[in-house]
Design an enzyme around this catalytic site. Structure first.
Site, PDB file in Angstrom:
ATOM      1  CB  SER A 185      74.889  46.225  43.102  1.00  0.00           C
ATOM      2  OG  SER A 185      76.244  46.609  43.248  1.00  0.00           O
ATOM      3  CG  ASN A 242      81.480  57.545  43.201  1.00  0.00           C
ATOM      4  OD1 ASN A 242      80.999  56.479  43.585  1.00  0.00           O
ATOM      5  ND2 ASN A 242      81.459  58.647  43.944  1.00  0.00           N
ATOM      6  CB  THR A 251      47.006  53.170   3.990  1.00  0.00           C
ATOM      7  OG1 THR A 251      45.808  53.197   3.219  1.00  0.00           O
ATOM      8  CG2 THR A 251      48.214  53.368   3.082  1.00  0.00           C
ATOM      9  CG  HIS A 252      43.793  54.020   6.957  1.00  0.00           C
ATOM     10  ND1 HIS A 252      43.815  55.035   7.887  1.00  0.00           N
ATOM     11  CD2 HIS A 252      44.153  54.598   5.772  1.00  0.00           C
ATOM     12  CE1 HIS A 252      44.151  56.166   7.302  1.00  0.00           C
ATOM     13  NE2 HIS A 252      44.371  55.929   6.015  1.00  0.00           N
ATOM     14  CB  SER A 297      47.415  24.530  21.861  1.00  0.00           C
ATOM     15  OG  SER A 297      46.464  24.238  22.854  1.00  0.00           O
ATOM     16  CE  LYS A 320      45.567  28.009  18.078  1.00  0.00           C
ATOM     17  NZ  LYS A 320      45.351  28.624  19.391  1.00  0.00           N
ATOM     18  CG  ASN A 343      49.439  28.900  19.151  1.00  0.00           C
ATOM     19  OD1 ASN A 343      48.493  28.973  18.372  1.00  0.00           O
ATOM     20  ND2 ASN A 343      49.366  28.295  20.326  1.00  0.00           N
ATOM     21  CD  GLU A 373      50.930  35.141  20.053  1.00  0.00           C
ATOM     22  OE1 GLU A 373      49.715  35.311  20.059  1.00  0.00           O
ATOM     23  OE2 GLU A 373      51.478  34.081  20.420  1.00  0.00           O
ATOM     24  CE1 TYR A 433      77.276  55.979  41.562  1.00  0.00           C
ATOM     25  CE2 TYR A 433      77.296  56.377  43.931  1.00  0.00           C
ATOM     26  CZ  TYR A 433      77.039  55.545  42.861  1.00  0.00           C
ATOM     27  OH  TYR A 433      76.546  54.279  43.066  1.00  0.00           O
ATOM     28  CD  GLN A 485      74.042  49.491  43.800  1.00  0.00           C
ATOM     29  OE1 GLN A 485      75.156  49.777  44.192  1.00  0.00           O
ATOM     30  NE2 GLN A 485      73.168  48.831  44.532  1.00  0.00           N
TER      31      GLN A 485
HETATM   32  N1  ARG Z   1      77.700  49.358  42.978  1.00  0.00           N
HETATM   33  C1  ARG Z   1      77.787  50.789  42.940  1.00  0.00           C
HETATM   34  C2  ARG Z   1      77.045  51.300  41.683  1.00  0.00           C
HETATM   35  O1  ARG Z   1      76.715  50.514  40.878  1.00  0.00           O
HETATM   36  C3  ARG Z   1      79.174  51.231  42.941  1.00  0.00           C
HETATM   37  C4  ARG Z   1      79.385  52.623  43.407  1.00  0.00           C
HETATM   38  C5  ARG Z   1      79.266  52.794  44.846  1.00  0.00           C
HETATM   39  N2  ARG Z   1      79.814  54.026  45.207  1.00  0.00           N
HETATM   40  C6  ARG Z   1      79.615  54.578  46.391  1.00  0.00           C
HETATM   41  N3  ARG Z   1      80.186  55.716  46.588  1.00  0.00           N
HETATM   42  N4  ARG Z   1      78.880  54.017  47.306  1.00  0.00           N
HETATM   43  O2  ARG Z   1      76.765  52.472  41.509  1.00  0.00           O
END
Ligand code: ARG
Length: 456
Positions: A22, A109, A154-155, A276, A282, A284, A289, A316, A321
């Site tokens: 991650s 955790n 309204t509407h 555009s 144009k 815009n 939007e 956990y 994650q």
């Molecule tokens: N990158 C993990 C998360 O965001 C960290 C926790 C991982 N913990 C584990 N017991 N594998 O949740």
């Protein structure tokens, strides 16, 4: 080598690594993780698990890592699974054996739950600030065009004339509620999970409330299982952001309408419009939007997290994650939208003459005729019916309402109510859209906004 390799004989398959790492998205948490780790180190020192000298050295190494991130010189290793392990790995490189003491009593955790709360707490404040800035820009449009009038709808059908200031302040009230909601979420999340360990606490003599207060949390968790499995604060934040997004989307839709040739109530500045690639004429309202369009993903991010959390057993689970990308995306997008919309309103030109003309249709004063009859003692239902008949004739036969009112025995003395501005002037009930009621409302809104500013 990963930081948890001890139990394993072979390393992780590349395909699982790619699925589970991650760092690619959670590296943005470096500042909050180091802030939390620094408090953790001080907590270990206080518990007698680290000497004063060790605390000083670990704090120094964490500081060095922070400087590396800040100056973009931190070198990520292939085995850095996430931001938490990357920082610990680097601290150990800098300090040698002492680095191996950093994770004492801690699990990723409780670490990740702490880091994410710190990130979210700051994000909530930033979003509240940007929302209040947009409020100020909206209120300012009303001040710049203090006498401007437009039809209230309204509407999406013209209903009664309203002051522009009243109209923009309506949007500001919605945003003020949003800011209150952000603060309530911030208050509820301000509990530290650090010290819960993997799920069940530790046998070592730590004091979670010491680290909690060190990080500016109001208190420490009471239940370790809840501390590591709770992501309610992320869900609440995503909801708060989605609702702000919905309010921005409504603003966006209104700006799109106002800036059409058909409405022409307002023009956005060149700096907040785009052209555009094909059609030279144009201009815009992309800002409006995009404010409308971004809301889809904000609602999607909330849905995504709610579905991730649904059915997870305590405590956990790695599913959690998946809390980060929706959160990071929503925080980033809403800040972009809030800032761009504020700029759009700051440079907006309101076409007072066009809007006033649209509001000057005497039919928009039909209710004033009915209310005048009520003042003369007529029951409202009968007054409504009487005026309704005149309006019907006016529309069907193409006769000006004024002519019909002048010829009407019961209403002829009320014909001046159809003069431009009279309806608005007479609408004086508390909270109403006329100039008589306006100062009190402005006072209330200003008081609310300045109270919220103080809580930033
Ligand atoms: N990158 C993990 C998360 O965001 C960290 C926790 C991982 N913990 C584990 N017991 N594998 O949740």
């Amino acid at each position: 080598m990963t930081l948890w390799h001890g139990r394993f004989e072979s390393s992780m398959a590349d395909d699982l690594w790619n699925l589970s790492e991650s760092y690619s998205f959670d590296h943005v948490l470096w500042r909050h993780d180091i802030f939390g780790s620094t408090a953790h180190v001080r907590g270990l020192g206080r518990a007698g698990l680290l000497s004063d000298d060790d605390v000083r050295k670990l704090e120094g190494a964490l500081n060095t890592v922070a400087e590396e991130f800040a100056s973009d010189t931190f070198v990520k290793k292939k085995t850095d699974e996430d931001i938490h392990t990357a920082i610990e790995r680097r601290v150990t490189e800098l300090l040698g054996p002492l680095g191996a003491r950093l994770h004492t009593t801690r699990s990723r955790n409780d670490q990740v739950a702490t880091t994410l709360r710190l990130f979210t707490r700051e994000a909530l404040t930033n979003i509240a600030n940007a929302s209040l800035n947009l409020c100020a820009s909206l209120v300012d449009v009303g001040e710049r065009y203090a006498d401007a009038v437009l039809p209230g709808y309204t509407h999406t059908q013209r209903a009664q004339p309203v002051l522009l200031s009243h109209h923009v302040q309506a949007h500001a009230w919605a945003l003020a509620r949003d800011v209150e909601r952000l603060f309530a979420t911030r208050q509820q999340l301000n509990v530290s999970p650090l010290g819960a360990g993997a799920l069940a606490g530790t046998s070592l003599p730590i004091d979670p409330s010491f680290t909690a207060h060190d990080m500016g949390f109001d208190e420490a968790f009471a239940n370790s299982l809840d501390a590591v499995s709770d992501r309610d604060f992320v869900a609440a934040t995503l909801f708060d952001i989605a609702l702000i997004g919905i309010h921005c989307s409504r603003l966006g839709e209104e700006l799109v309408l106002w800036t059409t040739s058909e409405f022409n109530f307002a023009a956005l500045s060149d700096a907040f419009t785009s052209g555009s690639s094909m059609l030279p004429q144009k201009k815009n309202a992309d800002v409006a939007e995009l404010a409308r369009g971004k809301t889809g993903r904000l609602v999607g991010n909330l849905t995504s997290l709610l579905v991730t959390m649904k059915g997870l057993p305590l405590s956990y689970n790695r599913d959690l994650q998946e809390d980060k990308e929706p959160l990071f995306d929503s925080v980033r997008q809403i800040l972009l939208v809030l800032k761009a919309l504020a700029g759009a309103y700051d440079s907006l030109v309101f076409h007072e003459d066009v809007a006033a003309l649209a509001a000057s249709d005497p039919l928009l004063s039909a209710i004033d005729l009915a209310e005048w009859l009520v003042e003369q003692g007529l029951p409202f239902r009968l007054a409504h019916e009487h005026v309704g008949e005149l309006v019907g004739r006016s529309v069907r036969e193409g006769i000006d309402l004024r002519t019909l009112v002048t010829a009407d025995e019961q209403l002829r003395d009320a014909v001046s109510l159809l003069d431009e501005g009279v309806s608005l002037q007479r609408r004086r009930s508390p909270g109403a859209s006329g100039p008589v009621a306006a100062p009190e409302q402005k006072k209330r809104l200003e008081a609310r906004l300045s109270a919220l500013k103080k809580s930033l």
